[in-house]
Design an enzyme around this catalytic site. Structure first.
Site, PDB file in Angstrom:
ATOM      1  N   CYS A  12       0.719  -1.219  -0.059  1.00 11.38           N
ATOM      2  CA  CYS A  12      -0.065  -0.022  -0.194  1.00 11.38           C
ATOM      3  C   CYS A  12       0.948   1.293  -0.022  1.00 11.38           C
ATOM      4  O   CYS A  12       0.355   2.188  -0.513  1.00 11.38           O
ATOM      5  CB  CYS A  12      -0.942   0.105   1.221  1.00 11.38           C
ATOM      6  SG  CYS A  12      -2.045  -1.316   1.343  1.00 11.38           S
ATOM      7  N   THR A 145      -7.283  -1.599  10.698  1.00 13.40           N
ATOM      8  CA  THR A 145      -8.144  -2.745   9.932  1.00 13.40           C
ATOM      9  C   THR A 145      -9.453  -2.851  10.108  1.00 13.40           C
ATOM     10  O   THR A 145      -9.628  -2.670  11.623  1.00 13.40           O
ATOM     11  CB  THR A 145      -7.340  -4.332  10.042  1.00 13.40           C
ATOM     12  OG1 THR A 145      -8.057  -5.110   9.490  1.00 13.40           O
ATOM     13  CG2 THR A 145      -6.839  -4.553  11.381  1.00 13.40           C
ATOM     14  N   SER A 187      -6.593 -12.512  15.428  1.00 13.41           N
ATOM     15  CA  SER A 187      -5.095 -12.948  15.244  1.00 13.41           C
ATOM     16  C   SER A 187      -4.159 -12.115  16.034  1.00 13.41           C
ATOM     17  O   SER A 187      -4.617 -10.981  16.242  1.00 13.41           O
ATOM     18  CB  SER A 187      -4.720 -13.009  13.749  1.00 13.41           C
ATOM     19  OG  SER A 187      -4.789 -11.844  13.494  1.00 13.41           O
ATOM     20  N   TYR A 189      -1.788 -10.537  14.796  1.00 12.98           N
ATOM     21  CA  TYR A 189      -1.733  -9.256  14.119  1.00 12.98           C
ATOM     22  C   TYR A 189      -2.820  -8.356  14.400  1.00 12.98           C
ATOM     23  O   TYR A 189      -2.456  -7.187  14.596  1.00 12.98           O
ATOM     24  CB  TYR A 189      -1.808  -9.561  12.485  1.00 12.98           C
ATOM     25  CG  TYR A 189      -2.109  -8.356  11.555  1.00 12.98           C
ATOM     26  CD1 TYR A 189      -1.348  -7.315  11.504  1.00 12.98           C
ATOM     27  CD2 TYR A 189      -3.616  -8.527  11.222  1.00 12.98           C
ATOM     28  CE1 TYR A 189      -2.008  -6.288  10.719  1.00 12.98           C
ATOM     29  CE2 TYR A 189      -3.969  -7.498  10.334  1.00 12.98           C
ATOM     30  CZ  TYR A 189      -3.255  -6.329   9.944  1.00 12.98           C
ATOM     31  OH  TYR A 189      -3.801  -5.326   9.319  1.00 12.98           O
ATOM     32  N   HIS A 190      -4.071  -8.824  14.364  1.00 12.02           N
ATOM     33  CA  HIS A 190      -5.280  -7.857  14.787  1.00 12.02           C
ATOM     34  C   HIS A 190      -5.191  -7.546  16.118  1.00 12.02           C
ATOM     35  O   HIS A 190      -5.523  -6.282  16.330  1.00 12.02           O
ATOM     36  CB  HIS A 190      -6.553  -8.782  14.297  1.00 12.02           C
ATOM     37  CG  HIS A 190      -6.656  -9.060  12.904  1.00 12.02           C
ATOM     38  ND1 HIS A 190      -6.519  -9.999  12.231  1.00 12.02           N
ATOM     39  CD2 HIS A 190      -7.164  -8.270  11.831  1.00 12.02           C
ATOM     40  CE1 HIS A 190      -6.685 -10.306  11.250  1.00 12.02           C
ATOM     41  NE2 HIS A 190      -7.257  -9.055  10.826  1.00 12.02           N
ATOM     42  N   LYS A 193      -3.460  -4.118  16.010  1.00 11.59           N
ATOM     43  CA  LYS A 193      -4.102  -3.103  15.547  1.00 11.59           C
ATOM     44  C   LYS A 193      -5.183  -2.603  16.595  1.00 11.59           C
ATOM     45  O   LYS A 193      -5.464  -1.618  16.691  1.00 11.59           O
ATOM     46  CB  LYS A 193      -4.805  -3.499  14.440  1.00 11.59           C
ATOM     47  CG  LYS A 193      -3.798  -3.909  13.124  1.00 11.59           C
ATOM     48  CD  LYS A 193      -3.125  -2.516  12.856  1.00 11.59           C
ATOM     49  CE  LYS A 193      -2.242  -2.835  11.558  1.00 11.59           C
ATOM     50  NZ  LYS A 193      -1.887  -1.630  10.799  1.00 11.59           N
ATOM     51  N   ASN A 248      -7.083 -11.386  -4.134  1.00 11.21           N
ATOM     52  CA  ASN A 248      -5.599 -11.630  -5.197  1.00 11.21           C
ATOM     53  C   ASN A 248      -5.351 -12.871  -5.454  1.00 11.21           C
ATOM     54  O   ASN A 248      -5.010 -13.389  -6.267  1.00 11.21           O
ATOM     55  CB  ASN A 248      -4.529 -10.555  -4.634  1.00 11.21           C
ATOM     56  CG  ASN A 248      -4.663  -9.106  -5.063  1.00 11.21           C
ATOM     57  OD1 ASN A 248      -5.787  -8.583  -5.879  1.00 11.21           O
ATOM     58  ND2 ASN A 248      -3.855  -8.231  -4.978  1.00 11.21           N
ATOM     59  N   ARG A 249      -5.466 -13.875  -4.349  1.00 11.66           N
ATOM     60  CA  ARG A 249      -4.908 -15.002  -4.387  1.00 11.66           C
ATOM     61  C   ARG A 249      -5.967 -15.910  -5.379  1.00 11.66           C
ATOM     62  O   ARG A 249      -5.511 -16.583  -6.238  1.00 11.66           O
ATOM     63  CB  ARG A 249      -5.124 -15.828  -3.173  1.00 11.66           C
ATOM     64  CG  ARG A 249      -4.013 -15.556  -2.106  1.00 11.66           C
ATOM     65  CD  ARG A 249      -4.050 -15.906  -0.617  1.00 11.66           C
ATOM     66  NE  ARG A 249      -4.427 -17.200  -0.419  1.00 11.66           N
ATOM     67  CZ  ARG A 249      -3.788 -18.437  -0.319  1.00 11.66           C
ATOM     68  NH1 ARG A 249      -2.573 -18.212  -0.583  1.00 11.66           N
ATOM     69  NH2 ARG A 249      -4.403 -19.497   0.035  1.00 11.66           N
ATOM     70  N   VAL A 262     -10.807 -22.477  -1.113  1.00  8.29           N
ATOM     71  CA  VAL A 262     -11.759 -21.807  -0.231  1.00  8.29           C
ATOM     72  C   VAL A 262     -11.630 -22.384   1.242  1.00  8.29           C
ATOM     73  O   VAL A 262     -11.691 -23.718   1.213  1.00  8.29           O
ATOM     74  CB  VAL A 262     -13.235 -21.818  -0.613  1.00  8.29           C
ATOM     75  CG1 VAL A 262     -14.248 -21.284   0.422  1.00  8.29           C
ATOM     76  CG2 VAL A 262     -13.210 -20.954  -2.079  1.00  8.29           C
TER      77      VAL A 262
END
Ligand SMILES: NC(=O)c1ccc[n+]([C@@H]2O[C@H](COP(=O)([O-])OP(=O)(O)OC[C@H]3O[C@@H](n4cnc5c(N)ncnc54)[C@H](O)[C@@H]3O)[C@@H](O)[C@H]2O)c1
Length: 415
Positions: A12, A145, A187, A189-190, A193, A248-249, A262
Site C-alpha cells: 500500500c 484494519t 489473530s 496481528y489484529h 491493531k 488476489n489469491r 476456499v
C-alpha cells in the site's frame, strides 16, 4: 504538503507515495525492508518483479521529474534517528503503514507472534512519543484494519470506530457515552491493531496529537495510474498463503488454473477495497486533517463487503476455474454477516471502484502476465491458529501444517 510515508516500500505504501508525489506533495519514504526480508524467509517473492527501492525512485524521477526521499530506519527500534528525522523534515503529515500486516504470518510460531507484537506496538508507540518529543504539530494517518471489530456483529451495522452506549448511572438515571467499538481481534496481528487504537486515544487526549485511523478492508488489485507508468514502478502482488490477500489469491489461482482455495465453507464475510481507492483515501485523509484537540478520527476505509464463497464463485464463473474447499486454518466463526458504515470517506469525495469494474482486467493484465513466476507450493496457507487435538484424524498430506520452521526466528526480527 510534506509527508513522511512510513512503510513506503510496501504494497500500500509504494503506490500511496507515488500518488501523493504525483499530486505535488513532498514525500519522504521510511522503510527497513522487513517485508522484502519476509519474502526471502518464506521463499515467496512477489508475483510481480518488484525493483529495488533505489531503482524505483530513480525510475519515478525519470518518468515524472519528481524526487521522493528515502531513509532506511527500523521505526520500532531506531528511535533517536526517527526523532531526528521528524525534527529535520517537520512533516505536515506522517502516513503510518510500517507494521507486520499478515495474520497468518503472525500465527506461524511463538517467534512470529513475538516479532509482530514487538514490531507493531513499538513502531506505533515510537512514532507517537517521537512526535511529542520533537514538539512538531503533525497529523498521523494510520492504516488500521476492519478486523479490529471482529466478525461477529450480526444484525448491527459496524459504525466508524465509536459506539454510543447507554449505562445505568448510580443514581438510577441513564448515562450515555461514546466508546471505542469493542475490539475483537482474530489473530496476533489484529490484536496489535486493536492496541494501536488505545495508544492513539491516549496520545490524542494527553498530547493533542492529531490522528486519523483508517480501518481498512482487505485490499485487492495491484496497479494504480502511477505504478503502470514504467515496469520498474510496478507494485507488489502477494499470492502466497501468508501474505496473499484472499481475492488476489483467487485471481492468481485462476490465472494458472489452480483450483480456488476456499477455507471451510467460505461463509466468512469480509470488507474490501481496491488499491486505487486505498491511495485516494489516504490522500483524502492527509488533505483533510483534524484540528488540534479533536478526538481521533476513525474512518472505515472499505467500499464493499462480500462472502468469500461468493467471490470464489464469481472468479470461477469468469474464468472456468473449479473451487476447492480446504480445512480452515483459522479459529473463527464458520459464517458471519458484515455491514459497515463508510460515510466519512464518501462524504470527502471517494468514488469507489467496485469488483465489477476491475476484476477481469486484473486477471488478464497482472496475474496472467506474471503467472510463470508463481511457485504453486507457496499457495496453500500453512500457519494454523491452534494445533488440532491429538485425537483428531491427521489432515491429508497437502494440508498438513509445515512445522519445519515453526521455531525459526522471523527474518525481519534479525535485521
Ligand atoms: N494489504 C491489506 O490488505 C491491508 C488491509 C488492511 C490494513 N492494512 C494495513 O496497511 C498497512 C500496510 O499494509 P501493506 O499491505 O502495504 O503491508 P506491507 O507489508 O506490504 O508493507 C508494510 C511496509 O512496512 C515496512 N515495515 C514494517 N515494519 C517496519 C519497521 N519497524 N520500520 C520500518 N518499516 C517497516 C515493511 O518493510 C513494508 O515495506 C499495514 O499496517 C496493514 O496492517 C493492509
Amino acid at each position: 504538503m510534506k509527508v513522511l510515508v512510513l512503510g513506503g516500500d510496501g504494497f500500500c505504501g509504494w503506490p500511496t507515495s507515488l500518488h501523493l508525489s504525483a499530486r505535488g506533495h513532498e514525500v519522504v519514504i521510511v522503510d527497513n525492508f522487513a517485508r522484502r526480508d519476509a519474502d526471502v524467509e518464506l521463499g515467496a517473492p512477489s508475483l510481480t518483479p518488484i525493483a529495488p527501492l533505489e531503482t524505483r525512485l530513480a525510475a519515478w524521477h525519470e518518468v515524472c521529474d519528481r524526487d521522493i526521499g528515502f531513509r532506511r530506519l527500523n521505526i520500532a527500534e531506531d528511535y533517536e534517528e526517527l526523532v531526528e528525522l521528524l525534527d529535520t523534515v517537520r512533516p505536515d503529515a506522517v502516513v503510518h503503514f510500517a507494521e507486520q500486516r499478515a495474520a497468518p504470518y503472525s500465527m506461524r510460531s511463538s517467534a512470529h507472534k513475538r516479532y509482530t507484537v514487538n514490531n507493531n506496538l513499538n513502531a506505533t508507540n515510537n512514532l507517537l512519543v517521537g512526535i511529542v518529543e520533537s514538539g512538531i504539530d503533525t497529523h498521523v494517518v494510520h492504516l488500521g484494519t476492519m478486523g479490529v471489530y471482529g466478525y461477529g456483529a450480526a444484525g448491527v451495522t459496524v459504525p466508524e470506530g465509536y459506539l454510543r452506549v447507554r449505562m445505568d448511572g448510580d443514581d438510577g438515571s441513564e448515562v450515555e457515552q461514546e466508546i471505542l467499538y469493542p475490539p475483537s481481534p482474530g489473530s496476533v496481528y489484529h490484536m496489535t491493531k486493536t492496541q494501536d487504537q488505545l495508544m492513539f486515544a491516549f496520545y490524542n487526549r494527553n498530547d493533542e496529537i492529531r490522528i486519523t485511523d483508517l480501518h481498512q478492508g482487505i485490499v485487492w488489485g495491484t496497479q494504480t495510474p502511477e505504478t503502470v507508468r514504467d515496469e520498474r514502478l510496478i507494485n507488489r502482488f502477494d499470492y502466497d498463503g501468508d501474505y496473499g490477500t484472499v481475492l488476489n489469491r483467487f485471481l492468481m489461482q485462476a490465472a494458472i488454473g489452480f483450483p480456488l482455495t476456499v477455507h471451510g465453507t467460505g461463509g466468512q464475510t469480509r470488507a474490501f477495497i481496491h488499491i486505487r481507492d486505498t491511495v485516494r483515501c489516504v490522500e483524502l485523509a492527509v488533505t483533510h486533517p483534524p484540528v488540534r484537540g479533536e478526538r481521533v478520527r476513525i474512518f472505515n476505509q472499505m467500499t464493499e463487503t462480500h462472502r468469500l464463497i461468493e467471490l470464489a464463485r464469481l472468479v470461477s464463473h469468469l474464468t472456468g476455474t473449479p473451487i476447492h474447499h480446504v480445512e480452515n486454518p483459522r479459529k473463527e466463526a464458520v459464517e458471519n454477516e458484515l455491514r459497515a458504515a463508510n460515510r466519512h470517506l464518501l462524504d470527502l469525495g471517494l468514488q469507489p471502484i467496485t469488483l465489477e469494474d476491475g476484476l477481469l482486467r486484473e486477471v488478464t493484465e497482472v496475474a496472467r502476465r506474471y503467472a510463470h513466476r508463481c511457485d504453486r507450493d507457496k499457495i496453500p496457507s500453512r500457519p494454523r491458529w491452534t494445533e488440532p487435538p491429538a485425537t483428531a484424524p491427521a489432515p491429508p498430506a497437502d494440508e498438513r501444517p509445515d512445522r519445519g520452521d515453526a521455531d525459526a526466528v522471523p527474518a525481519a526480527a534479525k535485521s
